[in-house]
Enzyme design. Sequence first.
Site, PDB file in Angstrom:
ATOM      1  N   LYS A 290      -8.333   2.884 -19.902  1.00  7.87           N
ATOM      2  CA  LYS A 290      -8.753   3.214 -21.260  1.00  7.87           C
ATOM      3  C   LYS A 290      -7.577   3.040 -22.233  1.00  7.87           C
ATOM      4  O   LYS A 290      -7.055   1.950 -22.351  1.00  7.87           O
ATOM      5  CB  LYS A 290      -9.353   4.618 -21.273  1.00  7.87           C
TER       6      LYS A 290
ATOM      7  N   TYR B 141     -16.654  13.198 -16.341  1.00 13.40           N
ATOM      8  CA  TYR B 141     -16.938  11.809 -16.031  1.00 13.40           C
ATOM      9  C   TYR B 141     -17.981  11.732 -14.912  1.00 13.40           C
ATOM     10  O   TYR B 141     -17.967  12.533 -13.982  1.00 13.40           O
ATOM     11  CB  TYR B 141     -15.647  11.101 -15.614  1.00 13.40           C
TER      12      TYR B 141
ATOM     13  N   ARG C  28       0.829  -1.219   0.000  1.00 12.80           N
ATOM     14  CA  ARG C  28       0.000   0.000   0.000  1.00 12.80           C
ATOM     15  C   ARG C  28       0.862   1.268   0.000  1.00 12.80           C
ATOM     16  O   ARG C  28       0.395   2.359  -0.331  1.00 12.80           O
ATOM     17  CB  ARG C  28      -0.995  -0.005   1.167  1.00 12.80           C
TER      18      ARG C  28
ATOM     19  N   ASP D 204      -8.133  16.182 -16.780  1.00 16.52           N
ATOM     20  CA  ASP D 204      -8.370  14.770 -17.069  1.00 16.52           C
ATOM     21  C   ASP D 204      -8.075  14.555 -18.550  1.00 16.52           C
ATOM     22  O   ASP D 204      -8.786  15.068 -19.417  1.00 16.52           O
ATOM     23  CB  ASP D 204      -9.824  14.406 -16.720  1.00 16.52           C
TER      24      ASP D 204
END
Length: 395
Positions: free
Chosen positions: A211, A113, A60, A186
């Site tokens: 994507k 989005y 993490r 973005d």
Amino acid sequence: MAKNIDAKFGFATRSIHTGNEVDGETGAIRRPITMANSYALPYDAAEMNWSDAGTALYTRNGGANQRYLQEKLAALSQTEDAVVLASGVAALHAVFFTFLRSGDHVVSSNVMYIAVYRLLTQYLPEKYQISATLVDSSDVDAVRRAIRPNTKLIHIETPGNPTLNISDIQAIAHIAHENGALLSVDNTFASPYNQLPATLGADLVVESLTKYINGHGDAMGGAVLGKKERIDQIRAEAMVNVGGVISPFNAWLIMRGAVTLPLRMRQHNESGLAIARFLAEHPLVRFVAYPGLESHRGHEIAKRQMHPGFSGMIAFGLKLDADGHNRFISRLKIITSAVSLGHDESLIVFLGPDDERQYLFPEEFSGGFFRFSVGLEDTEDLIGDLDQALSSLLS
Ligand SMILES: *Cc1c(COP(=O)(O)O)cnc(C)c1O
């Protein structure tokens, strides 16, 4: 054995080599996947900083495969550093979580989005008293007018999902910096192959790796790119202590996908433009939004900030009702009806009046439209598929 791959090499060379080295243990010329949660501590563990993301401690805090991918993405995006997280939305949330506090204000594109829409209009204001003003960010003056004394962040998507709205990154960066705010962009629809927001003044660049960058539709991930100091802050606050880490396996898959990003984007760009032109000429097509078409409102700005192409995302509507749009989808033979985008295969999704952002879209989008992610199939086959489905509706 470190290879000396730096910024002077071309995009394709960096796509292939940056972040990869000969494995010290086996001599393999591909780095392995390290599926470990934990790493051996130093002899004197009292010297460890448990929130540190720089040393091997716990996955993490950042693992090997995450770091290799971060190296590659920063090199492709021309930024000092990158942090990769479990999804694009985790990356966007990390920006808001790290750089905003109660009482702050955000100016955002009104085309964004859907999860960002919900974060900015619902969760952040209701839970954390962070307010947002949504503006048409293709209008630079509207962005300037929305600034308040407590505006800490401007967030834009360009091209915007799903309407392909184009915003002028350089002009908006100027407004942000004049007002002591950060600009986050973005860049998912363009990918770093077609647009480099950091070179145009953006402080933070967000990519959904799910994507184009992965490109094969089989792994989720997100990245935030920018100056090292800011990225370190995101790692310490939003990665280590919120926990949306990417798995080493997904980081490895995305690393592998990114190797062919430039080749794939060239094909997406070429087919995107050819298909947008085909649709624009068809009698059953009501409108086409593609920034590479001269008829697009944002074409001049897109030409300035997008090189060498305009990507493979198209929005279009038919001269039919919602039922007609659905019939069109049912007649497609190659193009798959599914969400997501930037995959090898072409994907199309109908966004109808039940989309909660519909009221924000320009007039022509009301009544429903398609968001079409042009894939890597032969251009003629894709045009043929669209053509036969459209013709079947004309008769
Ligand atoms: C898909 C997408 C996201 C979200 O990314 P996930 O990886 O699905 O979380 C963010 N922004 C844009 C523009 C997107 O298309």
